[in-house]
Enzyme design. Structure first.
Site, short mmCIF file in Angstrom:
data_model
loop_
_atom_site.label_atom_id
_atom_site.label_comp_id
_atom_site.label_asym_id
_atom_site.label_seq_id
_atom_site.Cartn_x
_atom_site.Cartn_y
_atom_site.Cartn_z
N ASP A 16 0.88 -1.18 0.00
CA ASP A 16 0.00 0.00 0.00
C ASP A 16 0.91 1.22 0.00
O ASP A 16 2.13 1.12 0.17
CB ASP A 16 -0.90 0.00 1.25
CG ASP A 16 -1.81 1.22 1.32
OD1 ASP A 16 -2.38 1.60 0.28
OD2 ASP A 16 -1.94 1.82 2.40
N SER A 17 0.29 2.40 -0.12
CA SER A 17 1.07 3.64 -0.07
C SER A 17 1.62 3.90 1.34
O SER A 17 2.57 4.65 1.49
CB SER A 17 0.18 4.81 -0.49
OG SER A 17 -0.94 4.90 0.37
N TYR A 48 -1.07 8.49 -2.39
CA TYR A 48 -1.17 8.24 -3.83
C TYR A 48 -2.43 8.91 -4.42
O TYR A 48 -2.46 9.26 -5.59
CB TYR A 48 -1.28 6.73 -4.11
CG TYR A 48 0.00 5.93 -3.97
CD1 TYR A 48 1.18 6.47 -3.46
CD2 TYR A 48 0.03 4.59 -4.38
CE1 TYR A 48 2.33 5.71 -3.36
CE2 TYR A 48 1.18 3.83 -4.29
CZ TYR A 48 2.33 4.38 -3.77
OH TYR A 48 3.47 3.62 -3.67
N GLY A 49 -3.46 9.02 -3.59
CA GLY A 49 -4.79 9.44 -4.07
C GLY A 49 -4.84 10.73 -4.86
O GLY A 49 -5.56 10.82 -5.85
N CYS A 79 -4.23 -1.49 -1.84
CA CYS A 79 -4.44 -0.08 -2.11
C CYS A 79 -5.51 0.00 -3.20
O CYS A 79 -5.33 -0.53 -4.30
CB CYS A 79 -3.13 0.54 -2.61
SG CYS A 79 -3.28 2.26 -3.10
N ASN A 80 -6.62 0.64 -2.86
CA ASN A 80 -7.70 0.77 -3.85
C ASN A 80 -7.28 1.65 -5.02
O ASN A 80 -7.71 1.43 -6.15
CB ASN A 80 -8.94 1.36 -3.18
CG ASN A 80 -9.69 0.34 -2.35
OD1 ASN A 80 -10.51 -0.41 -2.87
ND2 ASN A 80 -9.41 0.28 -1.06
N THR A 81 -6.45 2.64 -4.73
CA THR A 81 -6.03 3.58 -5.77
C THR A 81 -5.23 2.84 -6.84
O THR A 81 -5.46 2.99 -8.04
CB THR A 81 -5.19 4.72 -5.14
OG1 THR A 81 -5.93 5.25 -4.03
CG2 THR A 81 -4.89 5.81 -6.12
N GLU A 159 -3.00 8.44 8.80
CA GLU A 159 -1.54 8.35 8.91
C GLU A 159 -1.05 9.06 10.18
O GLU A 159 0.01 8.76 10.71
CB GLU A 159 -0.86 8.98 7.68
CG GLU A 159 -1.01 8.20 6.39
CD GLU A 159 -0.03 7.02 6.24
OE1 GLU A 159 1.06 7.07 6.82
OE2 GLU A 159 -0.39 6.06 5.54
N CYS A 191 -11.01 2.68 0.37
CA CYS A 191 -9.61 3.05 0.58
C CYS A 191 -9.20 2.32 1.84
O CYS A 191 -9.93 2.32 2.84
CB CYS A 191 -9.47 4.56 0.77
SG CYS A 191 -7.83 5.07 1.35
N THR A 192 -8.05 1.66 1.79
CA THR A 192 -7.69 0.80 2.93
C THR A 192 -7.28 1.59 4.17
O THR A 192 -7.14 1.02 5.24
CB THR A 192 -6.57 -0.18 2.53
OG1 THR A 192 -5.50 0.57 1.92
CG2 THR A 192 -7.08 -1.22 1.56
N HIS A 193 -7.12 2.89 4.02
CA HIS A 193 -6.88 3.71 5.22
C HIS A 193 -8.18 3.91 6.01
O HIS A 193 -8.13 4.17 7.22
CB HIS A 193 -6.34 5.10 4.84
CG HIS A 193 -4.87 5.13 4.53
ND1 HIS A 193 -4.34 4.59 3.40
CD2 HIS A 193 -3.83 5.66 5.23
CE1 HIS A 193 -3.02 4.79 3.39
NE2 HIS A 193 -2.69 5.44 4.49
N1 DGL Z 1 -4.78 3.23 1.06
C1 DGL Z 1 -4.82 3.58 -0.31
C2 DGL Z 1 -6.11 3.24 -0.99
O1 DGL Z 1 -6.68 2.23 -0.61
C3 DGL Z 1 -4.15 4.85 -0.76
C4 DGL Z 1 -4.37 6.10 0.00
C5 DGL Z 1 -3.47 7.18 -0.52
O2 DGL Z 1 -2.24 6.97 -0.52
O3 DGL Z 1 -3.97 8.23 -0.96
O4 DGL Z 1 -6.56 3.88 -1.88
#
Ligand code: DGL
Length: 272
Positions: A16-17, A48-49, A79-81, A159, A191-193
């Protein structure tokens, strides 16, 4: 192309990011306790988003290459992105190693869970703009209606460890009041966050909306795939994950303690 010698004892690679993918690590540990896990969090380049597709695709290739050095038997894109914009890049880079992404798993589970056919999706700007969730949900059922909302500030709040903080509640109210009032019965944390902030999110959406965690969804898929391939680890040991980050390993360790609440593994700093 990979020429890895893989076996049931090989690890599962997850990336993931940043810390968001730890929600996937947790779900995989719960579902597949005997598996060894190699995790890479790209903490030097998170988030990453808000980045362009070209950049996200380059990061996806480099992240995959880091995991391939450890000869994984499977790669989970936590990471969904990346799952939305660069799953093909990960698949090409991984060669013969099977790749599964959180997005499809989340979309399939949402489509199974909804009763009204009206599904909400929250995610990063890149994920929501790509429309990948709506497409994946409509692949399951063309009649389903998808209401989406980008929630970019959730990533830095997670984060920062602001799990149950008034600032998180304020931001969540701003993002979610519209979508919660739009008659959806299911909301995908795309988003996994976001599962890190789940408590605050649920307080706003209320008990009538079923929450889909793409991290939990992908763990179930990983088990199905490994079992179908005869690649489940037959061991009984519970190894700590091997954690790698591209910056600030100490901060990652502290956040790991906060989210996972378990014994602390070492965190390796790797160059990208
Ligand atoms: N956790 C990531 C996702 O699922 C990326 C979040 C990010 O880095 O913006 O999209």
């Amino acid at each position: 192309m990979s020429q890895h010698k893989i076996s049931p004892d090989s690890p599962i690679g997850i990336f993931d990011s940043g810390i968001g993918g730890l929600t996937v690590v947790k779900a995989v540990q719960a579902c597949l306790p005997a598996e060894r896990i190699i995790y890479f969090g790209d903490t030097a380049r998170v988030p990453y988003g808000p980045k362009s597709q070209v950049t996200i695709r380059r990061y996806a290739r480099e992240d995959t290459e880091i995991l391939l050095k450890h000869q994984p038997k499977m790669i989970i894109v936590a990471c969904n992105t990346v799952s939305a914009l660069a799953l093909d890049v990960v698949e090409q880079t991984a060669g013969d190693i099977p790749v599964i992404g959180v997005l499809k798993a989340g979309a399939e589970l949402a489509a199974r869970r909804t009763r009204s056919g009206k599904i909400g999706v929250i995610g990063t700007q890149a994920t929501i703009l790509s429309n990948a969730y709506a497409c994946a949900i409509n692949e399951e059922n063309r009649e389903f209606e998808v209401v989406s909302k980008a929630c970019p500030l959730f990533v830095p709040l997670a984060e920062e460890g602001f799990i149950d903080h008034p600032a998180t509640r304020l931001v969540a109210e701003e993002y979610l009041s519209g979508i919660a009032g739009s008659e959806i019965d299911t909301l995908v944390l795309g988003c996994t966050h976001y599962p890190i902030l789940r408590r605050v999110i649920e307080q706003i959406t209320g008990p009538g909306i079923s929450i889909i965690d793409s991290a939990e969804a992908v763990a179930g898929k990983a088990r199905e795939l490994l079992s179908a391939q005869g690649m489940l680890n037959p061991g009984t040991g519970k190894a700590l994950p091997h954690l790698m980050v591209s910056d600030l390993p100490q901060k990652f360790r502290e956040l790991y303690r906060l989210f996972m609440g378990t014994e602390l593994p070492d965190v390796e700093l790797v160059g990208i």
